[in-house]
Design a protein around this motif. Sequence first.
Motif, short mmCIF file in Angstrom:
data_model
loop_
_atom_site.label_atom_id
_atom_site.label_comp_id
_atom_site.label_asym_id
_atom_site.label_seq_id
_atom_site.Cartn_x
_atom_site.Cartn_y
_atom_site.Cartn_z
N THR A 157 0.82 -1.14 -0.02
CA THR A 157 0.36 0.44 -0.11
C THR A 157 0.69 1.37 -0.14
O THR A 157 1.79 1.41 0.74
N VAL A 158 0.04 2.48 -0.92
CA VAL A 158 0.85 3.66 -0.61
C VAL A 158 0.14 4.61 -0.87
O VAL A 158 -0.85 5.12 -0.87
N PRO A 159 0.21 5.33 0.64
CA PRO A 159 -0.47 6.65 1.05
C PRO A 159 -0.55 7.65 -0.43
O PRO A 159 0.97 7.45 -0.46
N PHE A 160 -1.67 8.18 -0.94
CA PHE A 160 -1.81 8.89 -1.03
C PHE A 160 -2.49 9.97 -1.39
O PHE A 160 -4.26 10.00 -0.75
N ARG A 161 -2.21 11.63 -2.20
CA ARG A 161 -3.92 12.27 -1.76
C ARG A 161 -3.91 13.14 -3.01
O ARG A 161 -2.82 13.36 -3.79
N LEU A 162 -4.90 13.10 -3.56
CA LEU A 162 -6.02 13.81 -4.74
C LEU A 162 -6.22 15.07 -4.47
O LEU A 162 -7.16 14.31 -4.00
N PHE A 163 -5.55 16.15 -5.27
CA PHE A 163 -7.11 17.51 -4.47
C PHE A 163 -6.41 18.58 -6.00
O PHE A 163 -5.53 17.73 -6.15
N GLY A 164 -7.87 19.50 -5.07
CA GLY A 164 -7.80 20.15 -6.12
C GLY A 164 -8.90 21.32 -6.54
O GLY A 164 -9.29 21.45 -5.47
N THR A 165 -9.70 21.09 -7.87
CA THR A 165 -10.85 22.25 -8.20
C THR A 165 -11.70 21.03 -9.10
O THR A 165 -11.00 20.86 -9.68
N LEU A 166 -12.87 21.72 -9.01
CA LEU A 166 -13.93 21.02 -9.92
C LEU A 166 -13.85 21.95 -10.86
O LEU A 166 -13.76 23.80 -10.25
N LYS A 167 -14.42 21.87 -12.51
CA LYS A 167 -14.77 22.16 -12.75
C LYS A 167 -16.44 23.58 -12.89
O LYS A 167 -16.28 24.66 -13.52
N GLY A 168 -16.75 23.20 -12.43
CA GLY A 168 -17.97 23.53 -11.70
C GLY A 168 -17.71 24.43 -10.47
O GLY A 168 -18.98 25.15 -9.90
N GLY A 169 -16.45 24.56 -10.07
CA GLY A 169 -16.45 24.96 -8.86
C GLY A 169 -16.33 24.66 -7.58
O GLY A 169 -16.83 23.29 -7.49
N GLY A 170 -15.60 25.37 -6.40
CA GLY A 170 -14.88 24.63 -5.43
C GLY A 170 -13.39 23.73 -5.21
O GLY A 170 -13.54 23.51 -6.53
N ALA A 171 -13.77 23.49 -3.91
CA ALA A 171 -12.34 22.84 -4.66
C ALA A 171 -13.15 20.79 -4.26
O ALA A 171 -13.81 20.72 -3.10
N ASN A 216 -10.19 17.03 -2.03
CA ASN A 216 -9.60 16.36 -1.26
C ASN A 216 -9.66 15.16 -0.67
O ASN A 216 -10.56 14.80 -0.02
N SER A 217 -8.72 14.66 -2.01
CA SER A 217 -9.68 12.39 -0.94
C SER A 217 -8.06 12.16 -1.37
O SER A 217 -6.98 11.94 -1.15
N VAL A 218 -7.79 11.17 0.32
CA VAL A 218 -6.47 10.93 0.49
C VAL A 218 -6.99 9.75 1.05
O VAL A 218 -8.23 9.13 1.07
N GLY A 219 -5.71 8.05 0.45
CA GLY A 219 -6.02 7.50 0.95
C GLY A 219 -5.81 6.14 0.35
O GLY A 219 -3.96 6.90 0.10
N PRO A 220 -5.22 5.28 0.83
CA PRO A 220 -4.09 4.68 -0.08
C PRO A 220 -4.56 4.01 -1.64
O PRO A 220 -5.82 3.50 -1.27
N LEU A 221 -3.27 3.57 -1.79
CA LEU A 221 -3.49 2.84 -3.50
C LEU A 221 -2.65 1.48 -2.86
O LEU A 221 -2.02 1.39 -2.70
N THR A 222 -3.19 -0.19 -3.51
CA THR A 222 -2.57 -0.81 -2.84
C THR A 222 -2.40 -1.29 -4.57
O THR A 222 -3.30 -1.95 -5.30
N LEU A 223 -1.23 -2.10 -4.39
CA LEU A 223 -0.18 -2.57 -6.21
C LEU A 223 0.06 -3.76 -6.01
O LEU A 223 -0.64 -4.36 -4.44
N ARG A 224 0.08 -3.93 -6.83
CA ARG A 224 -0.17 -5.61 -6.91
C ARG A 224 1.08 -5.72 -7.96
O ARG A 224 1.26 -6.22 -8.87
#
Length: 210
Positions: free
Chosen positions: A160-174, A176-184
Motif C-alpha cells: 500500500t502507498v498513501p496517496f492524496r489527490l486534490f484540486g478544484t472542480l470545473k463546476g466550482g469548489g475544491a 481533497n481525497s486521501v487514502g491508500p493505493l494498493t499495488l500488486r
Amino acid sequence: MKKHKRLLRLPIGSIAMMLAMVACSSQTPPAQDENLATTTVTSETASPAAPVDDSGNSAVPSGAPGTPGGLPDDRTPLEEPNGPIDAKSAEAAGQVVQRYGGLLEQRKFAEARRLWGNGGEASGQSEAEFVARFDKYATLHSEVGRPRDMEGAAGSIYITVPFRLFGTLKGGGAFNSVGPLTLRRVNDVPGSTEEQRRWHIYQSGLNPRP
C-alpha cells in the motif's frame, strides 16, 4: 668573504593582513546540513502550490502530514539505491504511484489508467469512463507517501502507498481525497512474465476528506 642574504622587511600592518588571509584559507568549509542531504530521497513529493480562489485565499485544505486532510505523518526517508531501482522493491511501487499522480496532473488520463493491472482493466472502468471520471476536475495535484505493509498471498505480492489527490472542480469548489493505493505484482512463479512481476495499481482506497 661571505655574502649575506638581504631580508625583506614588511610593515607590521602588512604582516598582520597576510596572516589573516592564510588563516581564512585554512578553515574547513561548514558541514552540509543533514536535513538538506536527505530531502532528495524522501518518499513524499514536495507539496505543490495550492490553488487559490478569486479572493486569493486557499481553495483547498492545507493537508499537512498528520492532519485529517493530509497524508500520514511519516518523516522516515527512503534509502535511495546507488544503482537502478529494483522493479520488485517498495521504492519501485512508490515510483509507480508518483508517475500515476504526475500523469493525472498532466491530464494524461488514458495513460494513467494503463498503470492499473491488466492494462487498465483493474480500474473497473473503460478508458472512456476513466477519462470522464477525471475530466470533471479543473486542476489536479497529488502527493505520495511512504510505501508500507508489503505482504504476499496466493502467488502475488501486495503493498500500500498513501496517496492524496486534490484540486478544484470545473463546476466550482475544491476537492481533497486521501487514502491508500494498493499495488500488486505477481511473485516469481514459473510462467509469469516480466510485466506481471512489475507493480501495478490494484485497488484504490481514496476517500473525500475535509
